[in-house]
Every structure is written in structure tokens, then in C-alpha cells.
Design an enzyme around this catalytic site. Structure first.
Site, PDB file in Angstrom:
ATOM      1  N   GLY A 172     -20.375 -17.780 -16.524  1.00  0.00           N
ATOM      2  CA  GLY A 172     -20.870 -17.458 -15.198  1.00  0.00           C
ATOM      3  C   GLY A 172     -21.691 -18.603 -14.340  1.00  0.00           C
ATOM      4  O   GLY A 172     -21.870 -18.408 -13.381  1.00  0.00           O
ATOM      5  N   TYR A 213       0.887  -1.447  -0.179  1.00  0.00           N
ATOM      6  CA  TYR A 213       0.006  -0.152  -0.078  1.00  0.00           C
ATOM      7  C   TYR A 213       0.837   1.322  -0.081  1.00  0.00           C
ATOM      8  O   TYR A 213       0.556   2.522  -0.305  1.00  0.00           O
ATOM      9  CB  TYR A 213      -0.846  -0.048   1.191  1.00  0.00           C
ATOM     10  CG  TYR A 213      -1.917  -0.915   1.031  1.00  0.00           C
ATOM     11  CD1 TYR A 213      -3.306  -0.487   0.487  1.00  0.00           C
ATOM     12  CD2 TYR A 213      -1.958  -2.081   1.555  1.00  0.00           C
ATOM     13  CE1 TYR A 213      -4.310  -1.261   0.140  1.00  0.00           C
ATOM     14  CE2 TYR A 213      -3.083  -2.993   1.308  1.00  0.00           C
ATOM     15  CZ  TYR A 213      -4.391  -2.665   0.724  1.00  0.00           C
ATOM     16  OH  TYR A 213      -5.276  -3.558   0.305  1.00  0.00           O
ATOM     17  N   GLU A 249      -8.111  -7.561   5.183  1.00  0.00           N
ATOM     18  CA  GLU A 249      -7.266  -8.589   4.521  1.00  0.00           C
ATOM     19  C   GLU A 249      -6.361  -9.312   5.698  1.00  0.00           C
ATOM     20  O   GLU A 249      -6.122 -10.544   5.523  1.00  0.00           O
ATOM     21  CB  GLU A 249      -6.195  -7.920   3.805  1.00  0.00           C
ATOM     22  CG  GLU A 249      -6.932  -7.539   2.285  1.00  0.00           C
ATOM     23  CD  GLU A 249      -6.289  -6.343   1.570  1.00  0.00           C
ATOM     24  OE1 GLU A 249      -4.853  -6.142   1.823  1.00  0.00           O
ATOM     25  OE2 GLU A 249      -6.817  -5.656   0.956  1.00  0.00           O
ATOM     26  N   TYR A 279     -10.449 -18.317 -10.735  1.00  0.00           N
ATOM     27  CA  TYR A 279     -11.464 -19.359 -11.290  1.00  0.00           C
ATOM     28  C   TYR A 279     -12.463 -19.752 -10.095  1.00  0.00           C
ATOM     29  O   TYR A 279     -11.619 -20.031  -8.955  1.00  0.00           O
ATOM     30  CB  TYR A 279     -10.699 -20.401 -11.922  1.00  0.00           C
ATOM     31  CG  TYR A 279     -10.096 -19.978 -13.229  1.00  0.00           C
ATOM     32  CD1 TYR A 279     -10.694 -19.489 -14.177  1.00  0.00           C
ATOM     33  CD2 TYR A 279      -8.673 -19.986 -13.164  1.00  0.00           C
ATOM     34  CE1 TYR A 279      -9.881 -19.492 -15.566  1.00  0.00           C
ATOM     35  CE2 TYR A 279      -7.826 -19.746 -14.371  1.00  0.00           C
ATOM     36  CZ  TYR A 279      -8.754 -19.517 -15.451  1.00  0.00           C
ATOM     37  OH  TYR A 279      -7.966 -18.956 -16.570  1.00  0.00           O
ATOM     38  N   SER A 280     -13.701 -19.640 -10.297  1.00  0.00           N
ATOM     39  CA  SER A 280     -14.670 -20.103  -9.170  1.00  0.00           C
ATOM     40  C   SER A 280     -14.579 -21.709  -9.060  1.00  0.00           C
ATOM     41  O   SER A 280     -14.229 -22.425  -9.939  1.00  0.00           O
ATOM     42  CB  SER A 280     -16.016 -19.836  -9.896  1.00  0.00           C
ATOM     43  OG  SER A 280     -16.209 -18.476  -9.817  1.00  0.00           O
TER      44      SER A 280
END
Length: 414
Positions: A280, A98, A140, A208-209
Site C-alpha cells: 500500500g 451494461y 465513465e 497498479y498504482s
């Protein structure tokens, strides 16, 4: 949250900053990658850089966060922050990065806006940045803790157990941990990052789902090959997976992340509506498989649109899962239905099993429970159009959860 003094400055300068964000983010990424090329190795996806998707996503998040602070200064935009935090955790972002981003982002702002960036303006936007960064760092850290990993150390080798062709441009990979240890906990609907080394030695990452029930020791991803379009190259990661990865090979996967998942007991709760188009369907199949494995009796409506039955990945599996669930039914829309495919006019709605319709997805005539939890995934134009139909049908915005493949370009009003 944002101090009154900074809020006044941000409000006055937001139109100018927002109008210049495309140029600002272009210069930001150019300078950062010039000086820190290692960030392109296993962190940032070159395809998203080439298409401009990453640049637009960053611009949208900055403008969205600043606008939210001004509209409701006592509340943080948690939905926006959670989505970004999961994306960051899935590629191993750490706190120190960051500071790197701040340096190059504010350098780009000064270059583009010039003398308009007075010390007061710089201080106000610095406050906005660190409010956003601080919130993300905290989120996070919790995600890494929940995943049982050291911050940034999210990667693990997995062995391909099986490779299966789903459609001419879609392949599924079934995987298990290469080290023989247990699979990390995952929720139905979440995704993993896949990191692969390209021919030039640079590692590239893509999400990837999980397309199967995440409740056992195996994981499955279903990958559509991304073809070049509108001046952007072929998808590097999907092309490599299609051309070079077979059973017995190893892939590097992250721990599972994603803020869109089926929560609560799978066998109890409000009705579930799974809405998808094209690839999807992958997180929807994972959710459906999880419901079936739990023997769920809750009402489930599966709605999917595709170019044709031959292009519909996981079609047979989806139908089989629907048949296993006593409270489930499905409706498939095809722009190019096969001649032998039975299709029904819109007014004919089956109460069980699978129904086929021709054309684009149209929710007219479908009964949608007002208390349903809706999961939505597909190309952005599809999601915008269907989300509008869902809202018009009385589904409240809070009941619609959506997943975007790649950098999140934001749905209006979400």
C-alpha cells in the site's frame, strides 16, 4: 431518483435480495462467462473470480446503491459511483456491456428467487439497476473525455526503461510511451491497468498504482508478487511480470484513473497524512514524490507499517523524499525490526526525519491535524483498524480517502 412505487417494493424485498446476492452473483458470472467467454480476455481478472473478490464486490455495490437510494432518495451516492466508474474506465468498459450484464444478472435473480420475482419486483429492481448503470455510463463518458481517449480505447504500448528489485518479492518497472508521444496526464495517487497475454493466449488485467511523480514523461509501477493463499492461485499478472519482463520489453498500459489522488496545488493546502501498510506504500510514494518535485512546504506525515525493514518496498526512497520536504516526517512500524534498527517507545515522537517503532501501527501519541487530508492504503483489515483510530483521533470521515487494490469490498461506514 427512485419512484415511490419502486422504493416501496425495493424496501420490502431488499433483505431477501441482499441475503441471496452471493448465490445470485455466482450464477450471474457463471452464465455470462459461459455464453460470453471473450469477456475474460482482457476485461475480468481470473484471480478475482477464483477468490470470489469480484463476486463480493458486485454484491456489495448493488446492495450499497439500493440502500443509499432508500436512505436518501433525492441524492445519488457519488463516492460509490465515482470509485466504480474509475475502475470500469481503467479496463475499458463500454455502454453496451451494461445491457449484457443486465441480461445475465436479472436472469440469475429470477433463477435464485423464483416466484418471489413478480412483475412488480422485477420492474422495481430494473429501475434500481438502470439508475445505477445510467449514472456510471455518464461518469465513465466524462472520464474517457478527460483522458482524451475514445470510450473503451484506453490501451497504449509502453517500453520498460528499467527494472529494479525493491524487496525479494517486489519489483519496480520504469516505463515510457513506446510510440514516442507524450505521457497522458496523471494525478499523484492514481493507478493504471496493465494488460498482459498469458501462456494460454488469454489477456489478463491488473491495476497498479503509479509509484513515482507522474509529472514527467516516465511512469513507474511497483509490483508485489501475489502468492497463492487459502485455495486461490498465484497472481497471474504479478507472476508473469516478475518472471518474464525486463528492460527493453513492452507492456500494455491503460490511461491513468482513480478517484483517490492529491488535488489542488502541491505546494499549498491543508496538511497531508499518508498511511499505508505493505505494498500500500506505492500510491503514497507517488504522492510524496510529487510533493517533493513541487518543493512543497505543507506539513506531511508519512505513516507506514510492514513485517520488517527488508519487506518494506521503497523504504530508502521514502526516507530520502521525507528529508527533501521541510514540513515532512515519517514513522515506520515493523513487526520484526532488525536487531540494529533503532526503535523508540511510543511516547517519543520526533519532529523531523524518520522514527522507527516496533509492533503494529498505533496512532496514540501522534498529533494529527484535524483539517488534514488523509490517504489510506493497505490490506483491508489494516485499513479498517486504522480508519477507526483516525476517527477516534478526531479526523472526520470526509477527510479520509482510501484506495483498495483489486475489487472494492467497501469499508464499513465509508
Amino acid at each position: 431518483m427512485l419512484s415511490e412505487e419502486s422504493a416501496a417494493v425495493v424496501r420490502a424485498t431488499l433483505p431477501a435480495v441482499a441475503g441471496a446476492l452471493d448465490e445470485i452473483t455466482t450464477r450471474f458470472y457463471g452464465a455470462m462467462f459461459r455464453d460470453r467467454p471473450e469477456l475474460l480476455d482482457g476485461m475480468f481478472n481470473r484471480g478475482n473470480q477464483a477468490s470470489g473478490a469480484q463476486r463480493r464486490a458486485l454484491a456489495g455495490s448493488i446492495a450499497g446503491f439500493a440502500t443509499a437510494l432508500l436512505d436518501d432518495p433525492d441524492t445519488r451516492p457519488d463516492t460509490l459511483l465515482d470509485r466504480i466508474a474509475h475502475k470500469h474506465a481503467a479496463v475499458g468498459v463500454t455502454d453496451d456491456q451494461y445491457t449484457i450484464v443486465h441480461k445475465y444478472l436479472f436472469g440469475a435473480i429470477a433463477e435464485v428467487l423464483g416466484d418471489a420475482v413478480t412483475p412488480e419486483v422485477a420492474a422495481a429492481w430494473d429501475e434500481v439497476y438502470w439508475l445505477m448503470a445510467g449514472a456510471l455510463i455518464g461518469r465513465e463518458a466524462r472520464l474517457y473525455q478527460d483522458a482524451g481517449v475514445t470510450p473503451g480505447e484506453v490501451w497504449r504500448p509502453w517500453t520498460v526503461v528499467e527494472r529494479r528489485t525493491e524487496t525479494p518479492d517486489t519489483v519496480s518497472f520504469l516505463l515510457r510511451p513506446a510510440d514516442g508521444g507524450p505521457a497522458p496526464r496523471a494525478r499523484a495517487g492514481q493507478y493504471v491497468s496493465v494488460r498482459v497475454r498469458m501462456a494460454d493466449g488469454v489477456r489478463q488485467v491488473r491495476q497498479y498504482s503509479l509509484s513515482s511523480d507522474p509529472g514527467d514523461g516516465l511512469r513507474r509501477i511497483t509490483v508485489k508478487r501475489v502468492a497463492a493463499a487459502e485455495g486461490t492461485p498465484d497472481g497471474e499478472v504479478s507472476t508473469l511480470l516478475h518472471e518474464r519482463v525486463s528492460a527493453g520489453d513492452e507492456l500494455t498500459l491503460s490511461a491513468p484513473f482513480g478517484d483517490v489522488f492529491l488535488d489542488g496545488p502541491a505546494d499549498a493546502g491543508s496538511p497531508v497524512v499518508l498511511v499505508s501498510a505493505g505494498i500500500g506504500c506505492t500510491p503514497m510514494t507517488g504522492i510524496l514524490a510529487h510533493l517533493a518535485a513541487a518543493g512543497s512546504t505543507r506539513p506531511v506525515l508519512v505513516l507506514h507499517a510492514d513485517r520488517s525493514p527488508a519487506d518494506h518496498a521503497l523504504r530508502a526512497e521514502t526516507r530520502a523524499l521525507v528529508d527533501r520536504l521541510p514540513g515532512a516526517r515519517a514513522v515506520f512500524w515493523y513487526e520484526q525490526p532488525e536487531p540494529a534498527e533503532p526503535t523508540q517507545p511510543a511516547e517519543q515522537v520526533e519532529q523531523a526525519g524518520t522514527e522507527f517503532r516496533s509492533g503494529l501501527m498505533d496512532l496514540d501519541g501522534l498529533e494529527l491535524a484535524q483539517d488534514a487530508t488523509v490517504f489510506l492504503c493497505g490490506p483491508l483489515p489494516f485499513m479498517r483498524a486504522v480508519r477507526g483510530q483516525l476517527l477516534a483521533a478526531g479526523i472526520p470521515a470526509r477527510g479520509i480517502r482510501y484506495e483498495v487494490f483489486g475489487p472494492d469490498l467497501w469499508l464499513p461506514g465509508s
